[in-house]
Design an enzyme around this catalytic site. Sequence first.
Site, PDB file in Angstrom:
ATOM      1  N   ALA A  10     -14.566  36.354 -67.347  1.00 32.62           N
ATOM      2  CA  ALA A  10     -13.723  37.363 -67.344  1.00 32.62           C
ATOM      3  C   ALA A  10     -14.233  38.474 -66.492  1.00 32.62           C
ATOM      4  O   ALA A  10     -13.833  39.773 -66.586  1.00 32.62           O
ATOM      5  CB  ALA A  10     -13.633  38.047 -68.915  1.00 32.62           C
ATOM      6  N   GLY A  14     -11.233  36.242 -62.877  1.00 36.05           N
ATOM      7  CA  GLY A  14     -10.847  35.877 -64.179  1.00 36.05           C
ATOM      8  C   GLY A  14      -9.848  37.294 -64.854  1.00 36.05           C
ATOM      9  O   GLY A  14      -8.958  36.718 -65.248  1.00 36.05           O
ATOM     10  N   ARG A  82     -20.640  35.446 -54.434  1.00 40.66           N
ATOM     11  CA  ARG A  82     -21.759  35.646 -53.566  1.00 40.66           C
ATOM     12  C   ARG A  82     -22.083  37.229 -53.294  1.00 40.66           C
ATOM     13  O   ARG A  82     -21.493  37.881 -53.691  1.00 40.66           O
ATOM     14  CB  ARG A  82     -21.040  35.276 -52.289  1.00 40.66           C
ATOM     15  CG  ARG A  82     -21.108  33.738 -51.967  1.00 40.66           C
ATOM     16  CD  ARG A  82     -20.520  33.274 -50.790  1.00 40.66           C
ATOM     17  NE  ARG A  82     -19.231  33.679 -50.338  1.00 40.66           N
ATOM     18  CZ  ARG A  82     -18.771  33.642 -49.115  1.00 40.66           C
ATOM     19  NH1 ARG A  82     -19.417  33.318 -47.996  1.00 40.66           N
ATOM     20  NH2 ARG A  82     -17.327  33.894 -49.044  1.00 40.66           N
ATOM     21  N   VAL A 118     -12.304  27.137 -59.795  1.00 42.05           N
ATOM     22  CA  VAL A 118     -12.502  28.317 -59.007  1.00 42.05           C
ATOM     23  C   VAL A 118     -13.888  28.534 -58.663  1.00 42.05           C
ATOM     24  O   VAL A 118     -14.012  28.798 -57.401  1.00 42.05           O
ATOM     25  CB  VAL A 118     -11.828  29.568 -59.411  1.00 42.05           C
ATOM     26  CG1 VAL A 118     -12.045  30.855 -58.650  1.00 42.05           C
ATOM     27  CG2 VAL A 118     -10.312  29.356 -59.901  1.00 42.05           C
ATOM     28  N   HIS A 175     -13.950  24.225 -49.181  1.00 43.23           N
ATOM     29  CA  HIS A 175     -13.762  25.753 -49.185  1.00 43.23           C
ATOM     30  C   HIS A 175     -15.132  26.247 -48.861  1.00 43.23           C
ATOM     31  O   HIS A 175     -16.053  26.115 -49.592  1.00 43.23           O
ATOM     32  CB  HIS A 175     -13.298  26.102 -50.616  1.00 43.23           C
ATOM     33  CG  HIS A 175     -13.470  27.780 -50.846  1.00 43.23           C
ATOM     34  ND1 HIS A 175     -12.620  28.254 -49.803  1.00 43.23           N
ATOM     35  CD2 HIS A 175     -13.776  28.545 -51.485  1.00 43.23           C
ATOM     36  CE1 HIS A 175     -12.467  29.587 -50.100  1.00 43.23           C
ATOM     37  NE2 HIS A 175     -13.313  29.836 -51.230  1.00 43.23           N
TER      38      HIS A 175
END
Length: 312
Positions: A10, A14, A82, A118, A175
């Site tokens: 979350a 999220g 990151r 994700v 990615h």
Amino acid sequence: MDKKVTVIGAGNVGGAVAQRLAEKQISDVVLVDVIEGLAKGKALDLNQASAIEIHDCHVEGTSGYKETAGSDVVIVTAGLPRKPGMSRDDLLASNAKVMREAAGKAAEASPGAVFIIVANPMDAMCHVALEASGFPPERIVGMAGILDSARFAWFIAQELSVSVATVSALVLGAHGDAMVPLARHSTVAGVPVTELLSPGKIEALIERTRNGGTEVVGHLKTGGAFYAPASAAVEMAESVLKNRRKILPCAAYLTGQYGIRDLFVGVPVKLGSAGVESILEIDLAPSERQALETSAASVRGLVNALQSIEMS
Ligand code: NAD
């Protein structure tokens, strides 16, 4: 609502995913986070906003998986983002542990769900989710291609001073630094950008696209991008939940397509209620195919590294 989406993690991505799902009236949402108050607090805040935004989607916050039972889609954003100076690959060991736990528990609670992955490094995390869930590969799909394509599209639109609505861009591959922006397949009102911009300009836009996420991290300093990533994940969820069968660039498990086997790599897929319904093999020039193979090799390296982490 008759559809239910679990969003694990979350945090920034999220929370934004939950907001978009609710405000676009796509589904009810269960937000899960190890920090219980974070999920509960964001859920309550979003429910209060529904009185102004006017929708009937309910958002629930929890730190457990009981409430997630019977979800149609599970979006996994749990994991570290990151910081400046870090690559997505630096997150491999820490996020693999989180992904294994989250995907395993969510699969038990929602055995029929489609998982949208994700958390980074996303392509490798798809492999962890595949193993931890025990799901067939077509029900695990990774988010990045839509985001990277959106970044490329926006940079093209800015360069040409045109509405981004007239731009259709395509980025395939992993990615990360080895992503494969395809200028020949990126168009403005149907015209390939290779006919509209010089090779030097296109190369500069490709470079900016490759660094699109890093550029955001550089500004924010304390985390990564989340608005555009949330938009991309929600576009995928919507295509699954409404069985729209959109053709979208997503990380899918390849079984020989593009000459790549047993690996999640970003390719155009048809996304419907069953997950990845088919993989499109578009015509690639030899240099584009070579770039895709290099990109796939970077994913293979991470998957191998994962195995040695697990054995140590
Ligand atoms: P964030 O730190 O804001 O949120 C991550 C949340 O995950 C935190 O709230 C944390 O408490 C939670 N979490 C950690 N372990 C958990 C567990 N075991 N169970 C449940 N929740 C747990 O980070 P963010 O900006 O939202 O990014 C999330 C992830 O998504 C990162 O790995 C980031 O790199 C990645 N990401 C990927 C893309 C992409 O294109 N695929 C784009 C953006 C971000």
